[in-house]
Design a protein around this motif. Sequence first.
Motif, mmCIF file in Angstrom:
data_model
loop_
_atom_site.group_PDB
_atom_site.id
_atom_site.type_symbol
_atom_site.label_atom_id
_atom_site.label_comp_id
_atom_site.label_asym_id
_atom_site.label_seq_id
_atom_site.Cartn_x
_atom_site.Cartn_y
_atom_site.Cartn_z
ATOM 1 N N ALA A 119 0.846 -1.199 0.000
ATOM 2 C CA ALA A 119 0.000 0.000 0.000
ATOM 3 C C ALA A 119 0.874 1.238 0.000
ATOM 4 O O ALA A 119 2.090 1.174 0.203
ATOM 5 C CB ALA A 119 -0.914 0.001 1.221
ATOM 6 N N MET A 120 0.221 2.370 -0.215
ATOM 7 C CA MET A 120 0.860 3.672 -0.127
ATOM 8 C C MET A 120 0.183 4.471 0.983
ATOM 9 O O MET A 120 -1.031 4.400 1.145
ATOM 10 C CB MET A 120 0.728 4.438 -1.454
ATOM 11 N N ARG A 121 0.973 5.210 1.736
ATOM 12 C CA ARG A 121 0.373 6.036 2.781
ATOM 13 C C ARG A 121 -0.486 7.121 2.171
ATOM 14 O O ARG A 121 -1.541 7.470 2.720
ATOM 15 C CB ARG A 121 1.490 6.639 3.656
ATOM 16 N N TYR A 122 -0.026 7.704 1.086
ATOM 17 C CA TYR A 122 -0.799 8.730 0.376
ATOM 18 C C TYR A 122 -0.992 8.263 -1.054
ATOM 19 O O TYR A 122 -0.054 7.794 -1.694
ATOM 20 C CB TYR A 122 -0.073 10.088 0.395
ATOM 21 N N GLY A 123 -2.187 8.401 -1.569
ATOM 22 C CA GLY A 123 -2.466 7.906 -2.912
ATOM 23 C C GLY A 123 -2.956 6.473 -2.870
ATOM 24 O O GLY A 123 -3.462 5.997 -1.846
ATOM 25 N N ASN A 124 -2.770 5.762 -3.949
ATOM 26 C CA ASN A 124 -3.332 4.420 -4.093
ATOM 27 C C ASN A 124 -2.263 3.393 -4.438
ATOM 28 O O ASN A 124 -1.284 3.731 -5.095
ATOM 29 C CB ASN A 124 -4.400 4.431 -5.191
ATOM 30 N N PRO A 125 -2.457 2.121 -4.017
ATOM 31 C CA PRO A 125 -3.563 1.616 -3.200
ATOM 32 C C PRO A 125 -3.441 2.090 -1.758
ATOM 33 O O PRO A 125 -2.346 2.105 -1.195
ATOM 34 C CB PRO A 125 -3.408 0.092 -3.301
ATOM 35 N N SER A 126 -4.553 2.477 -1.171
ATOM 36 C CA SER A 126 -4.540 3.037 0.169
ATOM 37 C C SER A 126 -4.372 1.954 1.225
ATOM 38 O O SER A 126 -4.650 0.773 0.983
ATOM 39 C CB SER A 126 -5.851 3.785 0.428
ATOM 40 N N ILE A 127 -3.925 2.360 2.394
ATOM 41 C CA ILE A 127 -3.808 1.433 3.515
ATOM 42 C C ILE A 127 -5.174 0.850 3.859
ATOM 43 O O ILE A 127 -5.309 -0.349 4.117
ATOM 44 C CB ILE A 127 -3.185 2.140 4.733
ATOM 45 N N ARG A 128 -6.191 1.674 3.848
ATOM 46 C CA ARG A 128 -7.548 1.193 4.160
ATOM 47 C C ARG A 128 -7.977 0.089 3.199
ATOM 48 O O ARG A 128 -8.486 -0.962 3.622
ATOM 49 C CB ARG A 128 -8.546 2.355 4.102
ATOM 50 N N SER A 129 -7.767 0.300 1.918
ATOM 51 C CA SER A 129 -8.234 -0.691 0.937
ATOM 52 C C SER A 129 -7.497 -2.012 1.094
ATOM 53 O O SER A 129 -8.080 -3.090 0.931
ATOM 54 C CB SER A 129 -8.050 -0.150 -0.488
ATOM 55 N N ARG A 130 -6.210 -1.960 1.456
ATOM 56 C CA ARG A 130 -5.447 -3.205 1.553
ATOM 57 C C ARG A 130 -5.689 -3.926 2.878
ATOM 58 O O ARG A 130 -5.671 -5.156 2.927
ATOM 59 C CB ARG A 130 -3.954 -2.942 1.368
ATOM 60 N N ILE A 131 -5.917 -3.180 3.962
ATOM 61 C CA ILE A 131 -6.314 -3.850 5.206
ATOM 62 C C ILE A 131 -7.660 -4.526 5.025
ATOM 63 O O ILE A 131 -7.875 -5.664 5.459
ATOM 64 C CB ILE A 131 -6.337 -2.857 6.385
ATOM 65 N N ASP A 132 -8.585 -3.848 4.357
ATOM 66 C CA ASP A 132 -9.883 -4.461 4.065
ATOM 67 C C ASP A 132 -9.706 -5.728 3.233
ATOM 68 O O ASP A 132 -10.368 -6.742 3.466
ATOM 69 C CB ASP A 132 -10.783 -3.472 3.322
ATOM 70 N N ALA A 133 -8.802 -5.666 2.245
ATOM 71 C CA ALA A 133 -8.586 -6.831 1.375
ATOM 72 C C ALA A 133 -7.977 -7.990 2.158
ATOM 73 O O ALA A 133 -8.351 -9.155 1.958
ATOM 74 C CB ALA A 133 -7.679 -6.445 0.209
ATOM 75 N N LEU A 134 -7.052 -7.696 3.066
ATOM 76 C CA LEU A 134 -6.425 -8.751 3.849
ATOM 77 C C LEU A 134 -7.422 -9.404 4.809
ATOM 78 O O LEU A 134 -7.450 -10.626 4.955
ATOM 79 C CB LEU A 134 -5.227 -8.190 4.621
ATOM 80 N N THR A 135 -8.236 -8.591 5.470
ATOM 81 C CA THR A 135 -9.221 -9.175 6.382
ATOM 82 C C THR A 135 -10.269 -9.966 5.616
ATOM 83 O O THR A 135 -10.761 -10.993 6.103
ATOM 84 C CB THR A 135 -9.893 -8.089 7.233
ATOM 85 N N ALA A 136 -10.592 -9.531 4.407
ATOM 86 C CA ALA A 136 -11.545 -10.275 3.585
ATOM 87 C C ALA A 136 -11.006 -11.644 3.190
ATOM 88 O O ALA A 136 -11.774 -12.569 2.897
ATOM 89 C CB ALA A 136 -11.904 -9.462 2.337
ATOM 90 N N GLN A 137 -9.677 -11.776 3.181
ATOM 91 C CA GLN A 137 -9.046 -13.060 2.872
ATOM 92 C C GLN A 137 -8.828 -13.920 4.122
ATOM 93 O O GLN A 137 -8.167 -14.954 4.058
ATOM 94 C CB GLN A 137 -7.707 -12.828 2.167
ATOM 95 N N GLY A 138 -9.360 -13.476 5.258
ATOM 96 C CA GLY A 138 -9.272 -14.270 6.475
ATOM 97 C C GLY A 138 -8.088 -13.956 7.363
ATOM 98 O O GLY A 138 -7.795 -14.723 8.287
ATOM 99 N N CYS A 139 -7.414 -12.842 7.132
ATOM 100 C CA CYS A 139 -6.267 -12.479 7.968
ATOM 101 C C CYS A 139 -6.767 -11.856 9.276
ATOM 102 O O CYS A 139 -7.354 -10.767 9.257
ATOM 103 C CB CYS A 139 -5.358 -11.492 7.241
ATOM 104 N N ASP A 140 -6.516 -12.550 10.378
ATOM 105 C CA ASP A 140 -6.893 -11.981 11.673
ATOM 106 C C ASP A 140 -5.697 -11.391 12.398
ATOM 107 O O ASP A 140 -5.812 -10.901 13.510
ATOM 108 C CB ASP A 140 -7.592 -13.017 12.547
ATOM 109 N N ARG A 141 -4.527 -11.450 11.766
ATOM 110 C CA ARG A 141 -3.310 -10.809 12.254
ATOM 111 C C ARG A 141 -2.621 -10.160 11.059
ATOM 112 O O ARG A 141 -2.493 -10.778 10.005
ATOM 113 C CB ARG A 141 -2.394 -11.835 12.907
ATOM 114 N N ILE A 142 -2.162 -8.929 11.254
ATOM 115 C CA ILE A 142 -1.517 -8.196 10.160
ATOM 116 C C ILE A 142 -0.230 -7.552 10.663
ATOM 117 O O ILE A 142 -0.226 -6.880 11.692
ATOM 118 C CB ILE A 142 -2.450 -7.108 9.572
#
Length: 345
Positions: A119-142
């Motif tokens: 992810a990128m802190r500013y711009g894309n892909p955003s931290i929010r979008s990638r944390i959402d993607a990781l949790t959607a894949q079943g990641c309960d630890r990041i």
Amino acid sequence: MTAAAPIGNPKPVSAAQPQRVGVLLVNLGTPDTADARGVRVYLKEFLSDPRVIEDQGLVWKLILNGIILRVRPGRKARDYQKIWNTERDESPLKTITRAQAEKLADAIADHDHVVVDWAMRYGNPSIRSRIDALTAQGCDRILVVPLYPQYSAATSATVSDEAFRVLAGMRAQPTLRVTPPYYDDPDYIEALAVSINTHLTTLSFQPELIVASFHGMPQKYVDKGDPYQAQCVATTNALRKRLGLDASKLILTFQSRFGFDQWLQPYTDKTIEKLAKDGVKRIAVVTPGFSADCLETLEEIAQENAEIFKHNGGEQFSAIPCLNDSDPGMDVIRQLVLRELQGWI
């Protein structure tokens, strides 16, 4: 009188299914497009962060919106166009960070429950979008990996700020870890030394000295307690020791100052200008504060500062590439990640 029911053999408890672990590499950021509009969107997000510009009062907002975001985007867009990856239509920083994530995933592929993203802190892909993607894949630890060797509030801390801001809106939060800075890690220093020596063997000239240029920051941030300058000094001292160079042959400087405040000194551009005027003809510049080549290394150092050097009497100038996704660079990231994942994998 109540009879107690006999306790039989308990039912076997099935082993808990291992959850997935996410690893998120994070770099500073980049515009989505190399035009004034794209740069304006990026700069507004970047310069509106109170970790970057601490005084976000009315005066700054007037300067930002009334002057900077009207004048600077066009000029910076032309700089981005000089280094833009036209094949992928993206900045080199995005290309390299993606490659780092892909190579890390391959390097730790034997841990099949680990998912690597970036992810990128500013711009894309955003931290929010990638944390959402990781949790959607079943990641309960990041594990969040800020790709900054040296810590500063304006880089490492703001990555953590954003990651926890994302978690603040989640009902089921993943457990979060953040890797520490690695400014004096032996693997990192060794990788820098190998990278420098390898690059020097490709040159047609022998540099008289090497300039180690780090991104600058306002002096007042350090005065308030930011450890960034001390960690840059520690990196440079360790690198000098590893390369067998004294302070006159490996010089520490700071680049990319902005605004009217006093920034960390000595300044890279002023130092390079003075070296040329003092008769130094051949130099190389390394940027140990950057994990990946970007506008500040490919344009500011390799082009602007090269021109300053030659304009003032210098003859041979070389910008040493960042570690990027090279084998030594990836070994640093792999070792860092595996160390910080202990207990999770």
